[in-house]
Design an enzyme around this catalytic site. Structure first.
Site, PDB file in Angstrom:
ATOM      1  NE  ARG A 158      -3.164  -3.062   0.470  1.00 20.87           N
ATOM      2  CZ  ARG A 158      -3.596  -3.936   1.390  1.00 20.87           C
ATOM      3  NH1 ARG A 158      -2.915  -4.141   2.516  1.00 20.87           N
ATOM      4  NH2 ARG A 158      -4.683  -4.636   1.165  1.00 20.87           N
ATOM      5  CG  ASP A 187      -2.345  -6.639  -0.604  1.00 22.32           C
ATOM      6  OD1 ASP A 187      -3.400  -6.671  -1.257  1.00 22.32           O
ATOM      7  OD2 ASP A 187      -2.283  -6.983   0.594  1.00 22.32           O
ATOM      8  CG  HIS A 258      -5.516  -9.187  -0.738  1.00 20.78           C
ATOM      9  ND1 HIS A 258      -5.908  -7.865  -0.636  1.00 20.78           N
ATOM     10  CD2 HIS A 258      -6.166  -9.835   0.263  1.00 20.78           C
ATOM     11  CE1 HIS A 258      -6.758  -7.721   0.383  1.00 20.78           C
ATOM     12  NE2 HIS A 258      -6.941  -8.911   0.943  1.00 20.78           N
ATOM     13  CD  GLU A 321      -9.442  -8.997   3.769  1.00 24.52           C
ATOM     14  OE1 GLU A 321     -10.184  -8.348   4.526  1.00 24.52           O
ATOM     15  OE2 GLU A 321      -8.418  -8.514   3.263  1.00 24.52           O
ATOM     16  CE1 TYR A 412      -4.516  -7.898  12.237  1.00 24.34           C
ATOM     17  CE2 TYR A 412      -5.473  -6.408  10.637  1.00 24.34           C
ATOM     18  CZ  TYR A 412      -5.009  -7.657  10.971  1.00 24.34           C
ATOM     19  OH  TYR A 412      -5.029  -8.660  10.039  1.00 24.34           O
ATOM     20  CG  PHE A 413       0.683  -2.235  16.420  1.00 24.02           C
ATOM     21  CD1 PHE A 413      -0.229  -2.883  17.246  1.00 24.02           C
ATOM     22  CD2 PHE A 413       2.025  -2.256  16.795  1.00 24.02           C
ATOM     23  CE1 PHE A 413       0.182  -3.544  18.401  1.00 24.02           C
ATOM     24  CE2 PHE A 413       2.447  -2.911  17.950  1.00 24.02           C
ATOM     25  CZ  PHE A 413       1.514  -3.560  18.749  1.00 24.02           C
ATOM     26  CD  GLU A 464      -4.816  -0.786   3.965  1.00 20.80           C
ATOM     27  OE1 GLU A 464      -4.074  -0.741   4.975  1.00 20.80           O
ATOM     28  OE2 GLU A 464      -5.450  -1.805   3.628  1.00 20.80           O
TER      29      GLU A 464
END
Ligand code: ACM
Ligand code: ZN
Length: 744
Positions: A158, A187, A258, A321, A412-413, A464
């Site tokens: 990202r 990704d 992805h 996903e 999840y940082f 992101e």
């Protein structure tokens, strides 16, 4: 699992055993045992490091960056000068170490793996000394880790981060005794590793035409080309650098989902054939690798180069996903499904992963995947990275597979770590320092032998919303310090206030490394409570030690906070706290209604991280967007059925419910709101694209208990991310307006 180092206790610094009068030395993670002795060791530039050239080189760099020391190497210890001796005990295969500090030497004894962990401790001691007359007390430390897998991930797709930064990242995670770097190399938004056999993966796949700006829900994409990748030469250089610092790198090559960057480069490996673009926006995409033989050959070739480059026993293949819509329509995929007697597309995903596992095994590697690799049956020897919660880890462990825990709730940082209005834009969620510190990686439901299948845990940094290295550092620190202690130290020794005190001290170590760390944890604790009187709340603030707190109401001048504050009207409360030179200002926009502080009963269950206390619904605080976990209650695929207890009969004018619209996160507006007290038709929710919206029921009625049903849309509608799955309904506040029946 980890053998303690057992060595004869050496006589240290004089004979007597002394208690060190100072509080705990600020070593993170906290060592197993520290014994203090009389006397001190002084750091100075005439100390010699006795070590191999490779270990010396890391020691010299770390001591220089952390404590501004410049020490030379000596091949042998000498009594004429002070020494830092790094002794390798080749027979010891653990990550443990023993460190002895006497007045004239520091001696580390450890196996090859433990040496770098002990060096991290020496480095922190040298930094501590640099702020305390260059001295540390004589001591002995015996230390080894609680968990064998201590990981930190970084998404370079990202946003791309160059080799210089990757090396800094590796130094920083090693200084906190982590041992694995999960490098998320590919990704949808960019392929970042050179593959010699398929040059278009980088000539095409490493570049995108633009990037998403602002929050996902705005769907705004700029037109600034963005790209970057690592050559194999650079990758080798990074692997060598990491290895010298005790860090194993696990590369991740995402499949079957992805994969837009790969398919933009080689569309022939999709179901529909393309053409495709490297994705510019975030989120998931329907085009994925097709189950055709040529795809497996392509991936085999790629994994061949990856396996040759990376010495790690594991390769991560993603697996998360992966939408199944293309597979359902693809004749080739359907043929594969039929030929292999597969029941559905989930079993087809399992088939895909098992094919890849065989390919990896042929190259002497083991497979790790995100927890979706459980779909349709887990590959024989796969290790599961549990991210959608802890269930994936539990399912793996109970079927005798290894698992690494990375649940969104604690690991999840990319989530917010402080009050949203003080933080840079993030994806959402709320994972503050104290929450990471409270994490217990082994779920309670696992018993006995099953517990050993939990190898450890990992922090994930999806980028992101991390546009540059400064932002990555900000999201990593100080939360990494908390996870480091969770994974290394004995959980019985955990103590948050003591840990937080060390984190405050470590700010200066991080400054020496030029790290942009967050100070969000320095906000004082603010508790909003109901009172005896409806429509009135109290605010209690608990400052940190030595922290000064001032308040401003509706932008008035600040005045010192002394005691509970009572609030009975809407307005803007600013809470400014000052500790040393760090100022944090919390802003609370309070919306007080006659029902504020009322007792709420929630009759349909809220879910997971969003099962917040019902009192959140009448605490006068409307949740923000992007949302953080703590201000919203969330129902998954269910209606919200609530009762607000007004204590007395009220003549009610209106009822207002604040809900959230965030379709990218599967959070959808409700369809209607019904007040059961009044047998009238429901209020239909009008289509509204704002993130934070309200539904108002404004027909008068009398009630003491107001019974409200907010109707969920149920499943996510077609055309939205997560279509067909249960949707979320998020509610932050419920406000009942009116007056007591006998008062005007
Ligand atoms: C993930 O966060 N999709 C593994
Ligand atoms: Zn196909």
């Amino acid at each position: 699992m980890f053998q303690k180092i057992i060595l004869a206790l050496v006589l240290i610094c004089g004979v007597s055993h002394a208690t060190y009068s100072q509080t705990e030395l600020p070593i993170i993670p906290k060592p197993d045992t520290i014994t203090y002795y009389n006397g001190n060791f002084s750091f100075s530039n005439d100390i010699k490091i006795v070590a191999s050239k490779s270990n010396y080189s890391v020691a010299q760099q770390w001591l220089n960056e952390s404590a501004n020391l410049n020490l030379n190497r000596s091949a042998h210890a000498s009594k004429k000068v002070k020494n830092i001796i790094l002794n390798v005990d080749a027979k010891n295969l653990t990550e443990g170490y023993m460190l002895t500090v006497t007045a004239n030497k520091i001696e580390l004894v450890a196996g090859k793996k433990g040496l770098i962990r002990g060096l991290a401790t020496i480095t922190q001691l040298a930094w501590y000394a640099s702020e305390h007359n260059n001295q540390i007390p004589c001591l002995q430390i015996n230390d080894d880790p609680a968990f064998g897998y201590r990981g930190v991930h970084l998404d370079v797709s990202r946003h791309f981060f160059d080799v210089t930064f990757i090396k800094k990242y590796i130094d920083l995670i090693a200084l906190y005794k982590m041992n694995t770097f999960h490098w998320h190399l590919v990704d949808d938004q960019g392929w970042r590793i050179e593959i010699k056999k398929y040059p278009k993966l980088t000539s095409v796949g490493a570049n995108r035409a633009g990037s998403m700006v602002g929050p996902y829900r705005d769907h705004k994409i700029d037109s600034i080309p963005y790209g970057g990748f690592y050559t194999q030469k650079e990758i080798k250089e990074v692997i060598k650098y990491a290895s010298a610092r005790g860090i194993t790198i696990i590369p991740e090559i995402e499949m079957p989902g992805h994969s837009m960057a790969a398919l933009a480069s080689y569309p022939e490996f999709s179901c529909k054939g393309g053409p495709f673009q490297v994705s510019t926006g975030w989120g998931g995409f329907d085009d994925v690798f097709c189950n055709k033989e040529s795809t497996f050959k392509f991936l085999d070739d790629i994994l061949d180069e990856v396996a040759d480059l990376f010495p790690s026993e594991y390769i991560h293949i993603g697996g998360d996903e992966c939408p199944k819509s293309r597979w359902k329509e693809c004749p080739v995929c359907q043929e594969v499904k039929k030929k292999n007697n597969l029941k559905d597309e989930f079993e087809l995903q399992s088939y895909f992963i098992q094919r890849i596992e065989k390919i990896l095994e042929s190259k002497g590697k083991k497979l790790i995947g995100w927890d979706e690799i459980l779909e349709g049956g887990l590959a024989q020897n796969a290790t599961v990275m549990s991210w959608q919660g802890i269930e994936g880890g539990i399912a793996a462990a109970t079927s005798n597979h290894y698992a690494i825990m990375t649940p969104g709730s604690h690991c999840y940082f990319d989530h917010y770590q402080g009050e949203k209005n003080l933080e840079p834009l993030a994806i959402g969620g709320f994972t503050p320092l104290e929450k990471v510190y409270a994490y217990q990686p082994i779920p309670d439901t696992l018993k006995g032998e099953q517990r050993k299948y939990i190898l450890g845990a990992q922090a994930n940094l999806w980028t992101e919303y991390m546009y540059d290295t400064k932002q990555v550092e900000y999201m990593l620190f100080p939360r990494l310090e908390a996870l480091s202690e969770v994974l290394w130290s004995d959980s019985l020794n955990r103590n948050y206030p003591r840990f937080e005190n060390k984190v405050i001290q470590h700010q200066s170590l991080l400054k020496n490394w030029n790290v942009n760390f967050a100070k969000s944890y320095l906000r004082p604790a603010v508790i909003i409570s109901p009172t005896e009187t409806l429509g009135e709340l109290t605010i209690q603030i608990t400052p940190k030690e030595n922290q000064k707190v001032d308040l401003s109401w509706n932008n008035s001048d600040y005045e010192p906070y002394t005691d509970l504050v009572s609030i009975d009207e809407s307005g803007l409360l600013k809470i400014r706290s000052i500790l040393n030179s760090d100022t944090v200002t919390l802003v609370k926009n309070l919306t007080i209604a006659p029902s504020s502080g009322a007792n709420v009963t929630v009759l349909t269950p809220t879910k997971g991280n969003y099962a917040n206390p019902p009192a959140t619904l009448t605490d006068g605080v409307v949740g923000e967007f992007p949302w953080t976990t703590k201000h919203w209650l969330g129902w998954l695929g269910k209606d919200a059925v609530l009762t607000v207890d007004m204590k007395d009969t009220f003549a009610i004018d209106s009822v207002k419910v604040i809900y959230l619209n965030d379709r990218g996160s599967w959070i959808h507006a409700p369809v209607s709101m019904t007040i059961q007290n009044d047998s009238v038709n429901a209020v239909q929710v009008l289509k509204n694209e704002n993130a934070i919206c309200s539904i108002v029921y404004n027909k008068p009625f009398f009630a003491d208990k107001v019974n409200i049903t907010v109707k969920s849309i149920g499943k996510v509608p077609e055309g939205n991310p997560g279509a067909g799955s249960n949707s979320w309904l998020f509610i932050s506040e419920v406000m009942v307006y009116g007056h007591k029946k006998n008062e005007r």
